[in-house]
Scaffold this motif. Structure first.
Motif, short mmCIF file in Angstrom:
data_model
loop_
_atom_site.label_atom_id
_atom_site.label_comp_id
_atom_site.label_asym_id
_atom_site.label_seq_id
_atom_site.Cartn_x
_atom_site.Cartn_y
_atom_site.Cartn_z
N LEU A 117 0.84 -1.21 0.00
CA LEU A 117 0.00 0.00 0.00
C LEU A 117 0.87 1.25 0.00
O LEU A 117 0.57 2.23 -0.70
N ARG A 118 1.97 1.20 0.76
CA ARG A 118 2.87 2.35 0.82
C ARG A 118 3.46 2.65 -0.57
O ARG A 118 3.56 3.82 -0.97
N ASN A 119 3.81 1.62 -1.31
CA ASN A 119 4.38 1.82 -2.64
C ASN A 119 3.33 2.32 -3.63
O ASN A 119 3.65 3.08 -4.55
N ILE A 120 2.10 1.87 -3.44
CA ILE A 120 1.04 2.39 -4.31
C ILE A 120 0.83 3.88 -4.08
O ILE A 120 0.68 4.67 -5.02
N VAL A 121 0.87 4.28 -2.80
CA VAL A 121 0.73 5.70 -2.47
C VAL A 121 1.92 6.49 -3.04
O VAL A 121 1.76 7.59 -3.57
N LYS A 122 3.11 5.88 -2.98
CA LYS A 122 4.30 6.54 -3.52
C LYS A 122 4.15 6.75 -5.03
O LYS A 122 4.48 7.82 -5.56
N LEU A 123 3.63 5.72 -5.72
CA LEU A 123 3.42 5.86 -7.16
C LEU A 123 2.44 6.98 -7.46
O LEU A 123 2.64 7.76 -8.38
N SER A 124 1.41 7.09 -6.64
CA SER A 124 0.43 8.16 -6.82
C SER A 124 1.08 9.52 -6.65
O SER A 124 0.85 10.44 -7.45
N ASP A 125 1.88 9.65 -5.60
CA ASP A 125 2.54 10.94 -5.35
C ASP A 125 3.51 11.28 -6.47
O ASP A 125 3.59 12.45 -6.91
N ASP A 126 4.29 10.28 -6.94
CA ASP A 126 5.24 10.52 -8.02
C ASP A 126 4.53 11.00 -9.28
O ASP A 126 4.99 11.93 -9.96
N MET A 127 3.40 10.35 -9.59
CA MET A 127 2.67 10.73 -10.82
C MET A 127 2.08 12.12 -10.68
O MET A 127 2.02 12.87 -11.67
N LYS A 128 1.68 12.49 -9.48
CA LYS A 128 1.15 13.85 -9.29
C LYS A 128 2.26 14.90 -9.45
O LYS A 128 2.01 16.03 -9.86
N ARG A 129 3.50 14.49 -9.12
CA ARG A 129 4.63 15.44 -9.27
C ARG A 129 5.20 15.43 -10.70
O ARG A 129 6.17 16.08 -11.00
N GLY A 130 4.60 14.59 -11.57
CA GLY A 130 5.01 14.59 -12.97
C GLY A 130 6.14 13.65 -13.29
O GLY A 130 6.96 13.94 -14.17
N SER A 131 6.20 12.52 -12.63
CA SER A 131 7.24 11.55 -12.90
C SER A 131 7.11 11.01 -14.32
O SER A 131 6.03 10.99 -14.91
N THR A 132 8.23 10.53 -14.85
CA THR A 132 8.25 10.00 -16.21
C THR A 132 7.71 8.58 -16.23
O THR A 132 7.56 7.92 -15.19
N PHE A 133 7.45 8.14 -17.46
CA PHE A 133 6.94 6.78 -17.64
C PHE A 133 7.95 5.75 -17.14
O PHE A 133 7.59 4.75 -16.51
N VAL A 134 9.23 6.00 -17.40
CA VAL A 134 10.27 5.06 -16.99
C VAL A 134 10.32 4.97 -15.46
O VAL A 134 10.44 3.89 -14.89
N GLN A 135 10.23 6.15 -14.81
CA GLN A 135 10.23 6.16 -13.34
C GLN A 135 9.02 5.39 -12.80
O GLN A 135 9.13 4.63 -11.84
N ASN A 136 7.86 5.63 -13.41
CA ASN A 136 6.63 4.95 -12.97
C ASN A 136 6.74 3.45 -13.17
O ASN A 136 6.30 2.65 -12.34
N GLU A 137 7.33 3.07 -14.29
CA GLU A 137 7.47 1.65 -14.58
C GLU A 137 8.41 0.98 -13.57
O GLU A 137 8.20 -0.15 -13.15
N ALA A 138 9.46 1.73 -13.15
CA ALA A 138 10.39 1.19 -12.16
C ALA A 138 9.68 0.98 -10.83
O ALA A 138 9.87 -0.04 -10.14
N THR A 139 8.85 1.95 -10.48
CA THR A 139 8.08 1.82 -9.24
C THR A 139 7.13 0.62 -9.33
O THR A 139 6.95 -0.14 -8.37
N LEU A 140 6.53 0.46 -10.52
CA LEU A 140 5.62 -0.67 -10.72
C LEU A 140 6.36 -1.99 -10.59
O LEU A 140 5.83 -2.98 -10.05
N ASP A 141 7.63 -2.03 -11.05
CA ASP A 141 8.42 -3.26 -10.90
C ASP A 141 8.64 -3.59 -9.43
O ASP A 141 8.61 -4.75 -9.02
N GLU A 142 8.89 -2.55 -8.62
CA GLU A 142 9.04 -2.76 -7.18
C GLU A 142 7.74 -3.32 -6.58
O GLU A 142 7.77 -4.23 -5.73
N ILE A 143 6.63 -2.75 -7.05
CA ILE A 143 5.32 -3.22 -6.57
C ILE A 143 5.11 -4.68 -6.96
O ILE A 143 4.61 -5.50 -6.17
N ARG A 144 5.49 -5.05 -8.17
CA ARG A 144 5.34 -6.44 -8.61
C ARG A 144 6.20 -7.37 -7.76
O ARG A 144 5.82 -8.51 -7.47
#
Length: 482
Positions: A117-144
């Motif tokens: 849940l903490r990583n999902i919230v982190k992904l949300s915050d990153d996307m709100k700050r305008g993170s790139t697709f590559v950064q988001n995908e890396a976060t998603l890999d951590e979530i996986r």
């Protein structure tokens, strides 16, 4: 001699047998309920764990991937709903899990869920700050990676639950062995108690029963002077006294039965007389004489043949059942006679389904209805009257037959119609007071007697000045294989 009481002896034996027989039943119920409860918890936990595992492993990563790809907004995604379902599921399983190992696995899974849940919230915050697709995908890999770890933990929990189920099964098998031993002991005890009771009771009742058997044999052979001595057993003394009383009353019952048979025969004669009314016989003979004097030979032959056939079917060699075809032939002969007498006022029509002509029916149930229609309907009408008789199936399944006799005669006033219905309904109570509806009452009585609840009884519909319709239904004997 002191009377013995078999009731107390048997009651004591039955109580002991009941108590010892209840022991395995109570034990089996308790053991079964306990193990069934444990199995149920395991099944519920495994089912819930599989659902949580599928959510964490497949549905959450897929939901987040669609958000990263831009297919849906983060706020419109179901990721938090799915996480809530995971959290609730883990909490429920923690509340009902008794196995220590399984409980530890769930606590680890709970911490992994918090991390997820903490990583999902982190992904949300990153996307709100305008993170790139590559950064988001890396976060998603951590979530996986976390969901894969979570899935492994849940799988370990499922294995622990299955091991718990196996322990429960072993416990149940041990309980079954104990139950088998108890049942063997109880069976042996029951045999001993039963044999003891059998000897006691057998000695107490064998001789009295043999005496009663000899008495019944003598009575069956006509010796009404036979008697039995009291056996001095509480439960059998009353029976012996009743047998002696029964023997004394047999003569009275035989005489009463003979008297009832005579009354029954008188009732049958009265019913036959009601079916072939004297005035019809007199009028028929008068008509024959009148036609003969007029030298109308053809009509004399016609009415004589019709009358002869009418009487033949009425008597029908004492048979109570005839075919519908014979019944219709009977009323046709009756109407042939009446047509000659009432040529100016009577027309009739008889219709029947050909498939029903061979079906059996209780005899002489239509003729009284036809006679009633003529004498109380058409004769009281001005001008020519028409009488219709119809026999057909009452339903598409052909399980019921409908009989109808309709006339366009004078009909009944509402008051008279209600009176006739009441007379039919009260006919069972006082048939001697029946007046003009005795023929209808006789038919209704026969239908109820022979068909029971498989007939509607007579249904009368009428309107003053327009005529009457009398119907009834009964089972189809061809359908029931009669």
């Amino acid at each position: 001699m002191k009377n013995r009481n078999l009731k107390h002896t048997l009651k004591f034996s039955y109580v002991i047998l009941l108590v010892i027989m209840l022991i395995p039943s109570v034990y089996s119920i308790i053991v079964s309920q306990v193990h069934a409860f444990k199995y149920n918890l395991v099944i519920q936990n495994v089912s819930r764990a599989n659902r949580i595992n599928r959510i964490a492993r497949d549905e959450i990563p897929m939901e987040l991937w669609e958000i990263i790809c831009g297919k849906k907004d983060f706020d419109s995604g179901d990721q938090y709903v799915l996480m809530k379902e995971i959290t609730n599921g883990i909490n429920e399983m923690l509340a009902r899990t008794e196995n220590g190992k399984s409980h530890e696995k769930l606590e680890v899974a709970s911490r992994a869920g918090t991390t997820l849940l903490r990583n999902i919230v982190k992904l949300s915050d990153d996307m709100k700050r305008g993170s790139t697709f590559v950064q988001n995908e890396a976060t998603l890999d951590e979530i996986r990676t976390i969901t894969a770890l979570f899935s492994d933990i849940i799988q370990d929990f499922i294995v622990a639950e299955i091991e718990s189920a196996d322990e429960t099964n072993q416990s149940f098998l041990r309980a079954s062995v104990i139950l088998t031993i108890i049942q063997i002991i109880i069976t042996l005890s029951s045999i001993i108690i039963s044999l003891r009771s059998l000897v006691t009771v057998s000695n107490a009742i064998q001789n009295p029963i043999e005496d009663m058997e000899r008495l019944s044999t003598k009575v069956a052979n006509g010796d009404l002077t036979a008697r039995i001595e009291l056996p001095h057993v509480d439960e059998l003394d009353t029976l012996a006294e009743n047998l002696n009383t029964m023997t004394e009353q047999i003569d009275v019952l035989i005489k009463k039965n003979m008297e009832e048979q005579k009354n029954f025969q008188k009732a049958e004669v009265k019913a036959l007389q009601a079916q072939i009314t004297p005035h019809f016989l007199y009028n028929t003979f008068d008509t024959i004489v009148w036609l003969a004097e007029e030298e109308r030979t053809d009509e004399v032959v016609k009415i004589t043949k019709a009358f002869s056939e009418f009487l033949r079917i009425s008597l029908s060699r004492g048979h109570e059942w005839i075919t519908i075809g014979q019944e219709l032939e009977h009323i046709k002969n009756y109407l042939t006679i009446q047509k000659i007498r009432y040529a100016d006022i009577l027309n009739y029509n008889i219709e029947a389904n050909p498939d029903l002509l061979d079906a059996k029916i209780i005899k002489l149930v239509l003729q009284p209805l036809v006679e009633n229609a003529i004498y109380h309907g058409i004769k009281n009408k001005r001008g020519r009257g028409v009488l219709k008789v119809n026999v057909d199936f009452a339903d598409e399944e052909r399980k019921t037959i409908r009989f109808a006799v309709e006339d366009n005669g004078a009909g009944f006033t509402p008051e008279r119609l209600e009176e006739v219905r009441n007379e039919l309904a009260s006919g069972d109570l006082d048939s001697e007071k029946l007046s003009s509806v005795y023929g209808l009452y006789n038919v209704n009585k026969k239908l109820k007697l022979y068909y029971g609840n498989q007939t509607s009884g007579l249904i009368i519909e009428s309107e003053q000045g327009k005529g009457s319709l009398v119907t009834f239904t009964c089972r189809n004997p061809l359908e029931s294989g009669e």
